[in-house]
Write a protein that holds these residues in place. Structure first.
Motif, PDB file in Angstrom:
ATOM      1  N   LEU A   1     -16.127  -5.967 -21.668  1.00 59.76           N
ATOM      2  CA  LEU A   1     -17.356  -5.890 -22.317  1.00 59.76           C
ATOM      3  C   LEU A   1     -17.875  -5.008 -21.869  1.00 59.76           C
ATOM      4  O   LEU A   1     -18.952  -3.874 -22.266  1.00 59.76           O
ATOM      5  CB  LEU A   1     -16.967  -6.539 -23.049  1.00 59.76           C
ATOM      6  CG  LEU A   1     -16.255  -7.483 -23.926  1.00 59.76           C
ATOM      7  CD1 LEU A   1     -16.406  -8.776 -24.844  1.00 59.76           C
ATOM      8  CD2 LEU A   1     -16.715  -6.674 -25.830  1.00 59.76           C
ATOM      9  N   ILE A   2     -18.438  -5.290 -20.250  1.00 62.32           N
ATOM     10  CA  ILE A   2     -19.901  -5.134 -19.603  1.00 62.32           C
ATOM     11  C   ILE A   2     -19.074  -3.705 -19.650  1.00 62.32           C
ATOM     12  O   ILE A   2     -20.652  -3.154 -19.491  1.00 62.32           O
ATOM     13  CB  ILE A   2     -19.938  -5.957 -18.666  1.00 62.32           C
ATOM     14  CG1 ILE A   2     -20.098  -8.104 -18.832  1.00 62.32           C
ATOM     15  CG2 ILE A   2     -20.947  -5.276 -17.668  1.00 62.32           C
ATOM     16  CD1 ILE A   2     -19.552  -8.697 -17.361  1.00 62.32           C
ATOM     17  N   LEU A   3     -18.126  -3.271 -19.018  1.00 61.03           N
ATOM     18  CA  LEU A   3     -18.741  -1.902 -19.037  1.00 61.03           C
ATOM     19  C   LEU A   3     -18.412  -1.162 -20.244  1.00 61.03           C
ATOM     20  O   LEU A   3     -18.903  -0.272 -19.829  1.00 61.03           O
ATOM     21  CB  LEU A   3     -17.320  -1.515 -18.271  1.00 61.03           C
ATOM     22  CG  LEU A   3     -16.843  -2.084 -17.141  1.00 61.03           C
ATOM     23  CD1 LEU A   3     -15.211  -2.440 -16.508  1.00 61.03           C
ATOM     24  CD2 LEU A   3     -17.345  -1.683 -15.167  1.00 61.03           C
ATOM     25  N   ILE A   4     -17.821  -1.301 -21.204  1.00 61.44           N
ATOM     26  CA  ILE A   4     -17.631  -0.988 -22.506  1.00 61.44           C
ATOM     27  C   ILE A   4     -19.923  -0.467 -22.418  1.00 61.44           C
ATOM     28  O   ILE A   4     -20.361   0.292 -23.106  1.00 61.44           O
ATOM     29  CB  ILE A   4     -17.253  -1.070 -23.802  1.00 61.44           C
ATOM     30  CG1 ILE A   4     -15.851  -1.705 -23.267  1.00 61.44           C
ATOM     31  CG2 ILE A   4     -17.929  -0.781 -25.011  1.00 61.44           C
ATOM     32  CD1 ILE A   4     -15.243  -1.987 -25.172  1.00 61.44           C
TER      33      ILE A   4
ATOM     34  N   MET B   1     -16.243  -5.318 -32.652  1.00 58.37           N
ATOM     35  CA  MET B   1     -18.092  -5.839 -33.130  1.00 58.37           C
ATOM     36  C   MET B   1     -18.693  -5.081 -32.494  1.00 58.37           C
ATOM     37  O   MET B   1     -19.982  -4.384 -32.699  1.00 58.37           O
ATOM     38  CB  MET B   1     -17.856  -7.333 -33.552  1.00 58.37           C
ATOM     39  CG  MET B   1     -16.495  -6.756 -34.789  1.00 58.37           C
ATOM     40  SD  MET B   1     -16.915  -6.037 -35.781  1.00 58.37           S
ATOM     41  CE  MET B   1     -15.312  -7.322 -36.606  1.00 58.37           C
ATOM     42  N   MET B   2     -18.596  -5.594 -31.418  1.00 52.86           N
ATOM     43  CA  MET B   2     -19.635  -4.568 -29.974  1.00 52.86           C
ATOM     44  C   MET B   2     -19.408  -2.744 -29.993  1.00 52.86           C
ATOM     45  O   MET B   2     -21.581  -3.063 -29.902  1.00 52.86           O
ATOM     46  CB  MET B   2     -18.879  -4.765 -28.551  1.00 52.86           C
ATOM     47  CG  MET B   2     -19.878  -5.164 -27.325  1.00 52.86           C
ATOM     48  SD  MET B   2     -21.606  -5.735 -27.249  1.00 52.86           S
ATOM     49  CE  MET B   2     -20.514  -7.834 -26.907  1.00 52.86           C
ATOM     50  N   ILE B   3     -19.024  -2.209 -30.282  1.00 53.68           N
ATOM     51  CA  ILE B   3     -18.958  -0.608 -30.066  1.00 53.68           C
ATOM     52  C   ILE B   3     -20.257  -0.733 -31.478  1.00 53.68           C
ATOM     53  O   ILE B   3     -21.071   0.419 -31.617  1.00 53.68           O
ATOM     54  CB  ILE B   3     -17.106  -0.203 -30.658  1.00 53.68           C
ATOM     55  CG1 ILE B   3     -16.600  -0.649 -29.077  1.00 53.68           C
ATOM     56  CG2 ILE B   3     -17.634   1.226 -30.682  1.00 53.68           C
ATOM     57  CD1 ILE B   3     -15.359   0.189 -29.043  1.00 53.68           C
ATOM     58  N   LEU B   4     -19.360  -1.562 -32.717  1.00 60.67           N
ATOM     59  CA  LEU B   4     -20.560  -1.045 -33.765  1.00 60.67           C
ATOM     60  C   LEU B   4     -21.719  -1.381 -34.233  1.00 60.67           C
ATOM     61  O   LEU B   4     -22.344  -0.941 -34.243  1.00 60.67           O
ATOM     62  CB  LEU B   4     -19.388  -1.922 -35.270  1.00 60.67           C
ATOM     63  CG  LEU B   4     -18.328  -1.296 -35.448  1.00 60.67           C
ATOM     64  CD1 LEU B   4     -17.928  -2.077 -36.754  1.00 60.67           C
ATOM     65  CD2 LEU B   4     -18.487  -0.056 -35.809  1.00 60.67           C
ATOM     66  N   VAL B   5     -21.243  -2.809 -32.868  1.00 60.74           N
ATOM     67  CA  VAL B   5     -22.602  -3.368 -32.918  1.00 60.74           C
ATOM     68  C   VAL B   5     -24.379  -2.789 -31.753  1.00 60.74           C
ATOM     69  O   VAL B   5     -25.007  -1.975 -31.746  1.00 60.74           O
ATOM     70  CB  VAL B   5     -23.344  -4.515 -31.487  1.00 60.74           C
ATOM     71  CG1 VAL B   5     -24.395  -4.949 -30.533  1.00 60.74           C
ATOM     72  CG2 VAL B   5     -23.109  -5.783 -32.704  1.00 60.74           C
ATOM     73  N   LEU B   6     -23.100  -1.444 -30.587  1.00 60.85           N
ATOM     74  CA  LEU B   6     -24.394  -0.285 -29.914  1.00 60.85           C
ATOM     75  C   LEU B   6     -24.673   0.663 -30.724  1.00 60.85           C
ATOM     76  O   LEU B   6     -25.461   0.832 -30.546  1.00 60.85           O
ATOM     77  CB  LEU B   6     -23.175   0.019 -29.215  1.00 60.85           C
ATOM     78  CG  LEU B   6     -22.786  -1.002 -27.858  1.00 60.85           C
ATOM     79  CD1 LEU B   6     -21.708  -0.648 -26.968  1.00 60.85           C
ATOM     80  CD2 LEU B   6     -23.918  -1.188 -27.007  1.00 60.85           C
TER      81      LEU B   6
END
Lengths: 384, 645
Positions: free
Chosen positions: A184-187, A135-140
């Motif tokens: 996650l922070i690194l991503i 989800m984080m990738i999509l948000v980014l």
């Protein structure tokens, strides 16, 4: 195909849709994943055969089938539609984390917080923090979908989004699952470095984060501090356990020498000297049995996968697709590097899996979805 | 490059993510660095250090266990075992696998007492700390029944093992304990030193007597067994072990060699029985023809079984507080003033030098004046020739001889007979004693003529061992051959095949004229066979002709009692030492015998009857001579009183 947004290459009249679809599918990506999964399964068999953990092999095969379906779904549904709902997805994932926390708090006792990581639904345990990664990738992708002139890159807008993003990461950190939180922070940072029109805000945030490390250290649990102390110097850690893991892992890798001890021949692995080698330490099993040659080969395959994802990013039809690929590449890169470094004793022992090789449904399905997104972008690059 | 340039962005509007294109070289750099670093680390671990890590993983899995070798026996001249081995059943457990359930099951099965359980728990706890994966001894030396019970139910007792291990066993108890010796656990320093000679820290090592001196022959060579374990220390099956361990997995132990000693257990028993009524004593019996030791007694003794096993604190305190010092071998290690048995040195030196003659008479008034000092004789003997002086043990006669020949001449003669230097028996710190000379006195202070007077009668600073005296009398008996005492007759393999046989070794042929020797022997004959002889008055031995010399060595200084010493009944540290030295039969003797009773008093009254009893036993029991049935045969009893039967 309009409904799905799927654009197929304009081809000769008479060629069926299926053949056109097949031609558009990113076969090198799929073959690379198949190669890694095959290695992973072989390796897992070696790690668990003839032991009470043997069921893990069957379980992994089942999860792989689930993963293939997830891959297909993630490939076919238009990624732009997904990105539109990214914030909602992240919210749901965050809610699941809270739910897992509540479930854990009422049910099980706190064994190093591990029960808080799991959400049990009808007998199955899943880790919502894995879902957060996708989800984080999509948000980014959604955050960086506009070019540099957009008002989205104004400091206030960025700060606001950063704070919202920080919420699920914080929830994971207090689970406590510092490994996933760090990842996650690194991503986020890596994607920021590669997708922000102006790179300086990312640099500032990174520097601020580094300065905050002492604060994080203070708030860490004792066992987490021990792991890191143990990594720095085995004698510093009051609990020698994690130290012993790393030591045995190093012995396993080193003892493989150039050509390895042969399949099913790793004594460190077969006689359980490296604990939990099927989840966090599968690379040590591989390195012991296949030696330097096999170890470098597996790393090379991962490197090819990374190059290929970046390649898809470079050729993506739009900014959203490119950022998705960058995010997936960042996630894969950090998972591989941190896990292998941990196995080789050059990083502290944190629960970071090796994509497609580590045992565990949540991680496996997450990576299938992530790779599905890349295939999705790759599939749609031919459209105008 | 792998990056496909041909499939760039589909449109001609430029790249969809230009930032990525701009920063691509950074991506390449970071990926290259990270993967390069990991490959470098792999190279370091697997290629550069691979061999040593490989060794480490092998040692993780492959463990080795010693297979104890059976220690050689110590046998007497007729093959009677003095030190033997018996099977012991030891129960081991691996701490890591030992669960509470197993512990309860074991306890229930064997009906363990609370003490045993407490000990078991303690040993497990210690083992757990040291290495939870290697088995520790939890129940030592169990009976056959218990061992069988455990062996039948090994499947119910994971981590428990039963080993049959040979234990040292001394069937004769405290008989000849100083000679045989005992074994104990190594000290930490010894374990370090002996570790690379193939000793295991838990092993016992010969500590005293033959067990110590002949350790290298007795111990044999341990075997070794290699086996494989998993991470929990669980032993893997033989098939798996075979794939993991190249080559032979077991090396059989080589049993130690047997030691056949010259001592005769039967004679040893007779001798020990003869000294049973005195508190502290030593007896040495040797063959004058060969120098072989036939009996070697040091009293008080100890039980080597106790010493080798588990000496309790109380037993240890009792032994250590004994003023008689049970651990100092009184025949070989301790030195004593010899008293009158030493007089042969003075007599022979004077005769050889022509400074004395058998028929020369000297008048004994009971005292002897030397400048301002008056030396008192043990009686007023009147006019005596040399033979009479020996018979009565008249000191005045020998003091006079000493004045003529001087201290250094006596010392020279004494050294000829082996005094002042170890006998080379190589056992229990075989001491040299002390033969004073002028030079020796002048080192510290001034020499006085009185020193020679003292030395002439075996007093003053003269100190000898009982063994030295026995070897010297054996030389007197055989006409002047001083033997190196021999205690080990031969070494045999465990199967009885001879490995090495020792021949009698001559230390020295003493320069001695037959006349001088005959004079001395005539004196000795009278001591035991004629009225007025210092021995004769305390009984005679009639079975075979015997000759000897008594000695009563005065204690120069009263030894102060040490704080931790206790009193022992019948032991009076202020009394003289009682000596008897002689041989039988008088002509071509079978045995020479020296009896020494520490602080026993008069040699004639105390030591001689003991010698009679030993000689009686020797000639009747070992030589099988019939005891004359007639009533007038006088058999001495232990106290030396002559009884009519």
């Amino acid at each position: 195909m309009r409904g799905t947004g799927l654009q197929l290459p304009r081809a000769t009249i008479g060629v069926s849709r299926w053949r056109r679809f097949r031609a558009a599918v990113d076969w090198p990506l799929i073959l690379t994943i198949v190669a890694i999964c095959t290695i992973g399964l072989f390796n897992l068999y070696s790690a668990v055969h003839d032991s009470k953990h043997q069921v893990k092999f069957d379980s992994q095969v089942q999860w792989m089938l689930v993963g293939v379906i997830a891959f297909a779904v993630a490939t076919i549904v238009d990624y732009r539609a997904m990105v539109r709902l990214a914030w909602v997805g992240l919210g749901i994932a965050a809610a699941l984390i809270v739910l897992a926390r509540l479930q854990g708090a009422t049910g099980h006792d706190d064994r190093h917080g591990s029960t808080y990581r799991w959400l049990f639904i009808g007998g199955f345990g899943i880790q919502p923090s894995e879902l957060v990664k996708v989800m984080m990738i999509l948000v980014l992708a959604r955050m960086f979908q506009d070019t540099e002139t957009s008002s989205r890159y104004e400091p206030r807008a960025l700060a606001l989004r950063l704070i919202v993003i920080a919420v699920p990461i914080g929830l994971i950190a207090v689970q406590p699952d510092l490994g996933t939180a760090t990842l996650l922070i690194l991503i986020v940072l890596t994607t920021g470095f590669l997708a922000m029109p102006n790179v300086w805000p990312v640099v500032h945030v990174t520097l601020a984060g580094l300065l905050a490390i002492p604060l994080v250290w203070e708030s860490m649990h004792e066992y987490q501090q021990n792991r890191i102390l143990g990594f720095i110097d085995c004698n510093l850690a009051p609990d020698k356990g994690s130290c012993w893991h790393t030591q045995q892992s190093i012995f396993a890798v080193g003892s493989g020498k150039i050509w390895g001890k042969g399949y099913l021949g790793g004594t460190q692995n077969q006689f359980n000297f490296v604990p939990e080698h099927w989840t966090d330490f599968p690379y040590s099993v591989w390195a012991e049995e296949w030696g330097f040659a096999g170890s470098v080969l597996l790393l090379a395959i991962f490197a090819f996968l990374l190059v290929w994802i970046i390649n898809v990013a470079l050729s993506a039809r739009d900014r959203v697709g490119a950022v998705i690929c960058v995010g997936v590449a960042a996630m894969t890169f950090w998972h591989v590097v941190v896990n292998v470094a941990m196995v080789l004793g050059v990083a502290p022992v944190v629960g970071v899996t090796l994509p497609f090789v580590s045992y565990g449904g949540s991680s496996l399905v997450t990576f299938f979805i992530a790779m599905g997104l890349v295939a999705n972008v790759s599939l749609r690059k031919h459209g105008y | 490059m792998l990056l496909r340039s041909s499939s760039g962005p589909g449109s001609g509007n430029g790249p969809s993510l230009p930032e990525l294109h701009r920063r691509l070289k950074w991506v390449a750099l970071v990926v290259l660095l990270a993967f390069g670093f990991l490959v470098g680390r792999l190279w370091q671990l697997q290629v550069m250090r691979g061999d040593s890590y490989y060794e480490r993983t092998v040692s993780n899995v492959v463990k080795e266990r010693y297979l104890p070798s059976v220690r050689g026996k110590i046998l007497d001249a007729k093959g009677v075992p003095l030190a033997d081995n018996r099977p012991a059943f030891n129960i081991y457990a691996t701490p890591k696998q030992m669960t509470d359930a197993t512990r309860i099951e074991l306890s229930r099965m064997l009906g363990l007492s609370d003490d045993e359980l407490a000990k078991l728990d303690e040993r497990l706890a210690v083992g757990k700390k040291r290495d939870p994966r290697s088995p520790v001894l939890i129940l030592e030396d169990q009976g056959r029944d218990r061992a069988a019970l455990v062996e039948q139910s090994l499947t119910k007792l994971p981590g428990v093992e039963v080993h049959h291990e040979p234990y040292r066993f001394y069937p004769q108890g405290d008989l000849a304990a100083h000679l045989i010796g005992y074994m104990t656990q190594m000290t930490a320093a010894e374990a370090d030193r002996l570790g690379n000679q193939g000793y295991d820290p838990s092993e016992l090592v010969g500590r005293y007597g033959l067990e110590s001196a002949w350790e290298n022959y007795l111990r044999g060579k341990k075997g070794k067994e290699l086996y494989a374990v998993d991470a929990r220390g669980q032993r893997l099956d033989e098939k798996t072990a075979a794939t993991l361990i190249a080559g032979e997995r077991t090396t059989a132990a080589v049993p130690g060699a047997n030691l056949v000693v010259t001592v005769d257990v039967e004679l040893q028993k007779i001798a020990e029985k003869a000294v049973s009524h005195v508190a502290a004593a030593a007896v040495v019996i040797v063959e004058p023809r060969t120098g072989k030791i036939r009996a070697l007694v040091s009293k008080p003794s100890f039980d080597p079984n106790v010493m080798t096993g588990h000496l309790t604190r109380a037993e240890e305190t009792l032994l250590l507080s004994d003023p008689r010092k049970p651990f100092i071998d009184k025949a070989l290690r301790a030195t004593y003033p010899p008293g009158s048995v030493f007089k042969f040195v003075t007599a022979l030196a004077a005769l050889e030098d022509g400074q004395g003659a058998e028929d020369e008479s000297i008048f004994c008034t009971g005292q002897y004046q030397l400048s301002k000092t008056t030396f008192k004789c043990n009686g007023s003997h009147g006019k005596l020739d040399l033979v009479g002086a020996i018979q009565h043990s008249c000191n005045v006669y020998f003091w006079e001889l000493a004045q003529r020949i001087g201290l250094d001449r006596m010392a020279e003669e004494a050294r000829m007979f082996g005094f002042g230097a170890p006998t080379n028996l190589g056992l229990n710190g075989d001491a040299g004693g002390r033969i004073p000379t002028k030079a020796w006195y002048e080192k510290d202070s001034r020499y006085k003529v009185g020193f020679a007077t003292n030395a002439a009668t075996g007093q003053g600073d003269v100190e000898v061992t009982v063994l030295q005296m026995a070897m010297a009398y054996a030389a007197l008996a055989n006409g002047g051959t001083l033997w190196v005492p021999q205690i080990v007759d031969r070494i045999e393999g465990s199967d009885g095949r001879p490995i090495k046989t020792y021949e009698p070794a001559v230390a020295r042929r003493v320069k001695l004229s037959a006349d001088s020797l005959d004079t001395w022997r005539r004196g000795m004959w009278k001591v035991t066979n004629e009225r007025g002889g210092t021995a004769f008055d305390h009984g005679t031995f009639d079975l075979v002709p015997v000759m000897g010399k008594t000695g009563t060595a005065e204690i120069r200084t009263k030894k102060r009692k040490e704080e931790d010493e206790r009193d022992v009944e019948g032991y009076h540290p202020t009394r003289s030492h009682a000596w008897f030295a002689g041989w039988a039969p008088a002509e071509d003797p079978d045995i020479a015998i020296v009896v020494f009773v520490e602080h026993g008093g008069s040699g004639g009254r105390v030591a001689w009857p003991i010698a009679q009893q030993i000689l009686d036993g020797y000639f009747t029991k070992i030589k099988g001579m019939p005891r004359p049935a007639s009533d007038d045969v006088r058999v001495p009893n232990a106290r030396g009183k002559v009884l009519k039967r």
